[in-house]
Design a protein around this motif. Structure first.
Motif, PDB file in Angstrom:
ATOM      1  N   MET A 117     -24.836 -31.898 -33.133  1.00  0.00           N
ATOM      2  CA  MET A 117     -23.515 -32.356 -33.224  1.00  0.00           C
ATOM      3  C   MET A 117     -22.748 -31.160 -34.168  1.00  0.00           C
ATOM      4  N   ASN A 118     -23.317 -30.685 -34.955  1.00  0.00           N
ATOM      5  CA  ASN A 118     -22.624 -29.523 -35.966  1.00  0.00           C
ATOM      6  C   ASN A 118     -22.554 -28.145 -34.966  1.00  0.00           C
TER       7      ASN A 118
ATOM      8  N   MET B 146     -16.159 -32.962 -37.134  1.00  0.00           N
ATOM      9  CA  MET B 146     -17.437 -33.745 -36.920  1.00  0.00           C
ATOM     10  C   MET B 146     -16.615 -35.124 -36.621  1.00  0.00           C
TER      11      MET B 146
ATOM     12  N   CYS C   6     -19.417 -28.767 -32.613  1.00  0.00           N
ATOM     13  CA  CYS C   6     -18.122 -28.788 -33.535  1.00  0.00           C
ATOM     14  C   CYS C   6     -17.878 -27.146 -33.861  1.00  0.00           C
TER      15      CYS C   6
ATOM     16  N   ALA D  65     -27.609 -34.785 -35.746  1.00  0.00           N
ATOM     17  CA  ALA D  65     -26.612 -34.255 -36.356  1.00  0.00           C
ATOM     18  C   ALA D  65     -26.497 -32.383 -36.591  1.00  0.00           C
TER      19      ALA D  65
END
Length: 56
Positions: free
Chosen positions: A26-27, A37, A30, A23
């Motif tokens: 992924m952040n 997301m 983004c 996560a």
């Protein structure tokens, strides 16, 4: 004259658990690419499925 159409895409809500480290990565993507997301998750899943050798 052509008509201006905006097609509405249908969505469904799903809940997934993912590792915190994933996560976090992924952040960062983004933030760097200025995408949501949700958009990132959809693109990643589409890429994985499109490039898979599974019969789908």
């Amino acid at each position: 004259m052509k008509k201006f159409n905006i097609e509405k895409e249908e969505y469904i809500n799903k809940t997934f658990k993912i590792p915190v480290k994933l996560a976090d990565r992924m952040n960062k993507v983004c933030d760097n690419k200025n995408v949501s997301m949700n958009k990132l998750v959809v693109k990643c899943i589409e890429f994985a499925l499109d490039n898979s050798d599974m019969d789908i």
